[in-house]
Design a protein around this motif. Structure first.
Motif, PDB file in Angstrom:
ATOM      1  N   THR A  50       0.565  -0.921   0.060  1.00 32.87           N
ATOM      2  CA  THR A  50       0.091  -0.242   0.128  1.00 32.87           C
ATOM      3  C   THR A  50       1.007   1.174   0.664  1.00 32.87           C
ATOM      4  OG1 THR A  50      -1.803  -0.942   1.176  1.00 32.87           O
ATOM      5  CG2 THR A  50      -1.352   1.121   1.353  1.00 32.87           C
ATOM      6  N   GLN A  53       2.191   2.039  -3.747  1.00 30.71           N
ATOM      7  CA  GLN A  53       1.362   2.043  -4.354  1.00 30.71           C
ATOM      8  C   GLN A  53       0.943   4.079  -4.532  1.00 30.71           C
ATOM      9  OE1 GLN A  53      -1.426  -1.058  -3.324  1.00 30.71           O
ATOM     10  NE2 GLN A  53      -1.080  -1.754  -5.493  1.00 30.71           N
ATOM     11  N   ARG A  54       1.052   4.451  -2.988  1.00 31.07           N
ATOM     12  CA  ARG A  54       0.697   5.323  -2.703  1.00 31.07           C
ATOM     13  C   ARG A  54       1.693   6.096  -3.989  1.00 31.07           C
ATOM     14  NH1 ARG A  54      -1.635   4.956   3.440  1.00 31.07           N
ATOM     15  NH2 ARG A  54      -3.457   4.541   2.477  1.00 31.07           N
TER      16      ARG A  54
END
Length: 91
Positions: A50, A53-54
């Motif tokens: 996560t 991806q950010r």
């Protein structure tokens, strides 16, 4: 991240085997500890994914922002040249 979707209640784990949990503990006393470690690693990997991806989205947005800023600068320069030389080039 939805952590509760990745955490398994160890008491409700269904092994689906014909031998009991007590026999597993007798053979390998670390089964539950290993299972907890695997769950912990799974949560950590999802958190890292996560995070990455950010970062990727942030980098892509920054590239896009820079491209728009460069486009605006070039259009401004073109307008100045049009005024200076009395020409009209299409934008």
């Amino acid at each position: 991240m939805d952590v509760h979707s990745t955490v398994v209640d160890l008491e409700d784990v269904e092994l689906g085997l014909d031998w009991s949990v007590d026999s597993v503990r007798g053979r390998d006393g670390h089964v539950w500890a290993k299972l907890r470690q695997l769950q912990s690693n799974h949560v950590w990997i999802r958190q890292q994914l996560t995070h990455l991806q950010r970062r990727l989205v942030t980098q892509e947005l920054e590239k896009q922002r820079s491209a728009y800023a460069a486009k605006d600068k070039l259009q401004g320069t073109l307008r100045q040249l049009q005024l200076k030389y009395g020409r009209n080039w299409s934008l």
